[in-house]
Design an enzyme around this catalytic site. Structure first.
Site, short mmCIF file in Angstrom:
data_model
loop_
_atom_site.label_atom_id
_atom_site.label_comp_id
_atom_site.label_asym_id
_atom_site.label_seq_id
_atom_site.Cartn_x
_atom_site.Cartn_y
_atom_site.Cartn_z
N THR A 212 0.90 -1.16 0.00
CA THR A 212 0.00 0.00 0.00
C THR A 212 0.92 1.19 0.00
O THR A 212 2.07 1.07 0.40
CB THR A 212 -0.83 0.01 1.30
OG1 THR A 212 -1.73 -1.09 1.30
CG2 THR A 212 -1.64 1.29 1.48
N THR A 263 -0.10 1.34 6.56
CA THR A 263 0.04 0.22 5.63
C THR A 263 0.15 -1.04 6.49
O THR A 263 0.41 -0.97 7.69
CB THR A 263 1.30 0.35 4.75
OG1 THR A 263 2.46 0.35 5.59
CG2 THR A 263 1.28 1.62 3.93
N1 GLY Z 1 -3.48 -2.00 4.35
C1 GLY Z 1 -3.89 -2.34 3.08
C2 GLY Z 1 -4.88 -3.43 3.06
O1 GLY Z 1 -4.97 -4.21 4.00
O2 GLY Z 1 -5.62 -3.53 2.11
#
Ligand code: GLY
Length: 362
Positions: A212, A263
């Site tokens: 991410t 993230t």
């Molecule tokens: N943190 C990104 C996701 O879990 O989609």
């Protein structure tokens, strides 16, 4: 006599006159305020002159771009989004935008959110297909609708209406990784892997991948903004939405306090609204690092209740990372497990720094 066309704005105004405001979604009223008053007057700014752009470890180009724009006086949200657009457009980052790893059906499904401190407003999209830059669609949700979050087909129709170009986001590399994963999933089905194991290593790296990018910025006027954008989990169940498009989870900004984005394992964040908590703790006087580590501790304690997500010592088996800035321009990257870097531009230097961590690796 022809009835005069009743515009949405007229309707909103007359609803107020007739006392029907309770029928209106809150966001519509907030949207009207946003467009018709200078809502930045409601927010305090205490400029220190410091400018910061912070991002995840895949965000060094994002912080560079964001700082370049901040220095030109760009709006902080535009600066942050322009930064992450570089990564959304990059086919080699297989965790974000174009070239992101797909869901279990081989379809790239994107989530993103943006939040603008001066107006305390936000927009987000989830499970968006075929559009390279979900962060730009999220910004339009904020600016051009009375809503905060659009999902799936509705989000795609909205993007189409605004002229976004549809394209296949699955690159050759992502498709091959997806296919190999499908082929090795079970030895009781009819999908056979090829003899060659050239993709084996790549697959190991990405088999449970959930990259991410987050980017949060502070401008010289003391205004904050942030954006988080992702393709989510590789091989996720179609329709799975992570933390990135959820305001308070993958991103939160309070222009009077600070900004935080995340993230890592979205589900852990969704169960704790971690970015909101980060900002909340900064509001109670904790430094960005203290606030981030405090929230990681809370997540780690809750994780003890999730048997499939902890190791034999009761520690989280997942990563979770926060990127925090406060109003004074102090910042930190924090991570559950030792050994992760984050990107930061402090107006002078653009660099990677080590995140503060909760657990040391054995
Ligand atoms: N943190 C990104 C996701 O879990 O989609």
């Amino acid at each position: 006599m022809l009835k005069k066309m009743f515009s949405r704005r007229d309707f909103l105004k007359s609803s107020v006159v007739f006392g029907a405001t309770s029928l209106l979604p809150f966001k519509l009223e907030a949207g009207m305020m946003r467009r018709e008053t200078n809502s930045s007057s409601l927010q305090t700014t205490s400029p220190t002159g410091r400018m910061i752009a912070i991002s995840s470890r895949n965000g060094l180009r994002a912080t560079e771009k964001a700082m370049e724009l901040l220095k030109q006086g760009a709006d902080p949200l535009d600066a942050a989004i322009a930064g992450v657009n570089i990564v959304e457009n990059d086919p080699d980052d297989i965790t974000v935008g174009y070239g992101g790893l797909p869901n279990e059906e081989g379809v790239v499904e994107l989530d993103a959110s943006v939040m603008h401190g001066p107006t305390h407003n936000a927009g987000a999209v989830a499970s968006l297909h075929n559009i390279k830059n979900p962060s730009l669609v999220a910004k339009l949700v904020m600016e051009r609708t009375g809503h905060v979050l659009l999902v799936g087909e509705g989000a795609l129709k909205f993007a189409r209406a605004h002229g976004f170009k549809e394209e296949n986001l699955l690159t050759e590399k992502s498709r091959r990784i997806w296919l190999r994963r499908k082929e090795i999933l079970s030895d009781r089905d009819y999908w056979y892997p090829p003899k060659s194991d050239e993709l084996e290593k790549e697959l190991q790296d990405y088999v449970s991948s959930h990259g991410t990018i987050n980017c949060c910025v502070l401008d010289a006027q003391g205004n904050l903004a942030g954006v988080t954008t992702t393709s989510g989990f590789f091989f996720k169940i179609p329709g799975r939405v992570g933390d990135s498009p959820i305001i308070g989870a993958g991103l939160y900004v309070d222009n009077n306090i600070g900004a935080a984005g995340s993230t890592g394992l979205g589900e852990a964040n969704l169960l704790t609204l971690a970015s909101f908590q980060c900002v909340n703790f900064m509001g109670q006087g904790l430094s960005p690092e203290e606030a981030g580590l405090r929230v990681l501790k809370i997540v780690a304690e809750k994780a003890r209740l999730w048997p499939e997500r902890i190791d034999d010592k009761g520690r989280p088996r997942f990563d979770l990372n926060f990127y925090l800035i406060n109003k004074k321009g102090e910042y930190a990257g924090v991570t559950m497990w030792q050994g992760r870097k984050y990107a930061v531009h402090d107006g002078v230097k653009n660099q990677f720094k080590e995140s503060a961590y909760l657990f040391k690796r054995d």
